[in-house]
Design an enzyme around this catalytic site. Sequence first.
Site, PDB file in Angstrom:
ATOM      1  N   HIS A  73      36.417  36.021  42.300  1.00 11.54           N
ATOM      2  CA  HIS A  73      35.390  36.816  42.974  1.00 11.54           C
ATOM      3  C   HIS A  73      34.114  35.974  42.990  1.00 11.54           C
ATOM      4  O   HIS A  73      33.341  35.981  42.037  1.00 11.54           O
ATOM      5  CB  HIS A  73      35.153  38.131  42.227  1.00 11.54           C
ATOM      6  N   GLU A 125      41.422  40.362  31.833  1.00  8.83           N
ATOM      7  CA  GLU A 125      39.998  40.320  31.453  1.00  8.83           C
ATOM      8  C   GLU A 125      39.734  40.505  29.967  1.00  8.83           C
ATOM      9  O   GLU A 125      38.905  41.314  29.567  1.00  8.83           O
ATOM     10  CB  GLU A 125      39.216  41.384  32.246  1.00  8.83           C
ATOM     11  N   GLU A 142      42.524  37.367  43.309  1.00 12.37           N
ATOM     12  CA  GLU A 142      41.670  38.439  43.860  1.00 12.37           C
ATOM     13  C   GLU A 142      40.535  37.855  44.680  1.00 12.37           C
ATOM     14  O   GLU A 142      39.383  38.300  44.596  1.00 12.37           O
ATOM     15  CB  GLU A 142      41.109  39.304  42.720  1.00 12.37           C
ATOM     16  N   ASN A 177      45.295  37.235  33.498  1.00 13.11           N
ATOM     17  CA  ASN A 177      44.421  37.261  34.676  1.00 13.11           C
ATOM     18  C   ASN A 177      42.975  37.500  34.249  1.00 13.11           C
ATOM     19  O   ASN A 177      42.709  38.356  33.388  1.00 13.11           O
ATOM     20  CB  ASN A 177      44.893  38.416  35.588  1.00 13.11           C
ATOM     21  N   ASP A 203      37.608  36.869  46.873  1.00 12.22           N
ATOM     22  CA  ASP A 203      36.609  37.276  47.861  1.00 12.22           C
ATOM     23  C   ASP A 203      35.374  36.421  47.631  1.00 12.22           C
ATOM     24  O   ASP A 203      35.123  35.966  46.517  1.00 12.22           O
ATOM     25  CB  ASP A 203      36.307  38.788  47.853  1.00 12.22           C
TER      26      ASP A 203
HETATM   27  C1  XIL Z   1      38.649  46.954  41.478  1.00 14.29           C
HETATM   28  C2  XIL Z   1      39.049  47.711  42.731  1.00 14.29           C
HETATM   29  O1  XIL Z   1      38.928  46.828  43.834  1.00 14.29           O
HETATM   30  C3  XIL Z   1      38.148  48.912  42.925  1.00 14.29           C
HETATM   31  O2  XIL Z   1      38.635  49.738  43.975  1.00 14.29           O
HETATM   32  C4  XIL Z   1      38.077  49.741  41.636  1.00 14.29           C
HETATM   33  O3  XIL Z   1      37.124  50.766  41.792  1.00 14.29           O
HETATM   34  C5  XIL Z   1      37.709  48.887  40.445  1.00 14.29           C
HETATM   35  O4  XIL Z   1      38.618  47.798  40.344  1.00 14.29           O
HETATM   36  N1  XIL Z   1      39.039  42.779  38.600  1.00 14.29           N
HETATM   37  C6  XIL Z   1      40.282  43.333  38.705  1.00 14.29           C
HETATM   38  C7  XIL Z   1      40.554  44.358  39.740  1.00 14.29           C
HETATM   39  O5  XIL Z   1      41.209  42.893  38.010  1.00 14.29           O
HETATM   40  O6  XIL Z   1      41.495  45.319  39.306  1.00 14.29           O
HETATM   41  C8  XIL Z   1      39.291  45.058  40.146  1.00 14.29           C
HETATM   42  O7  XIL Z   1      39.592  45.940  41.237  1.00 14.29           O
HETATM   43  C9  XIL Z   1      38.229  44.054  40.543  1.00 14.29           C
HETATM   44  C10 XIL Z   1      37.891  43.161  39.384  1.00 14.29           C
END
Ligand code: XIL
Length: 299
Positions: A206, A127, A235, A169, A237
């Site tokens: 996401h 990020e 990741e 990432n 969802d």
């Molecule tokens: C999130 C986790 O799912 C949570 O439990 C935590 O509180 C915060 O981080 N991007 C990422 C992940 O790279 O590490 C994040 O995970 C979600 C967004």
Amino acid sequence: ESTLGAAAAQSGRYFGVAIAANRLSDSTYATIAAREFNSVTAENEMKIDATQPQRGQFNFTAADRVYNWAVQNGKEVRGHTLAWHSQQPGWMQSLSGSALRQAMIDHINGVMSHYKGKIAQWDVVNEAFADGSSGARRDSNLERTGSDWIEVAFRTARAADPSAKLCYNDYNVENWTWAKTQAMYRMVRDFKQRGVPIDCVGFQSHFNSGSPYNSNFRTTLQEFAALGVDVAVTELDIQGASPSTYAAVVNDCLAVSRCLGVTVWGVRDSDSWRSEHTPLLFYNNGSKKPAYTAVLDAL
Ligand code: XIL
């Protein structure tokens, strides 16, 4: 095939899941996770605050719980994440300049040496780009050490564990038309041209009403792969868990030979960091949602 992991393996890919160490004692959770997935990412346990809570004192207790569970259950592991503006321990948040730069290097070396030879892919940097139309780097304590911090992180990581694929990432980089995507593309192109060691790009994916899935995601994956890096959905969802959107994401990965696999960010909706979005593949009682069937059919 009858599970997501086995179905993905038919094309040499994986279907992975984010695992939280403190949920592994929940038998519904652990049963689904062990059965369905063939790759694991620690949801929080390999982050900077978890692995180096005090400067120079590494703690792999929770990380190893996830790692050992994964290996004992025959899964490969994605490492997440080594250099990030978020979830830094307090001591790192208060550092700047050359002290922070050195702390980043020491952190990468400490964590990667613990897992040397054991991690399929590492999210070395997470990020680093800003949202919106600027195409700029995100402002952070790491960025303020000098914008070469990302390539320093990758060079450090390559030396620490030459067997791991090294990934960049990020989120909101799935839509090919977005400035953030184009900025990340220019960085990866530049790294490949200059020989900075980068092997893969992770697209968090996401998806929600503010950053919805767009069918040009396949173009994005293809364009990055054409630079000579692997790509992965890291990741996933989807707010509301539309079956057709889940299938579209899977089909986008399958359409790109350099797409290594797909990871969903949790097991049941109640395990999600955005549980109010009901974004995952399993209901809270452990039964399969329509999106699960759509994914299995697509694989
Ligand atoms: C999130 C986790 O799912 C949570 O439990 C935590 O509180 C915060 O981080 N991007 C990422 C992940 O790279 O590490 C994040 O995970 C979600 C967004």
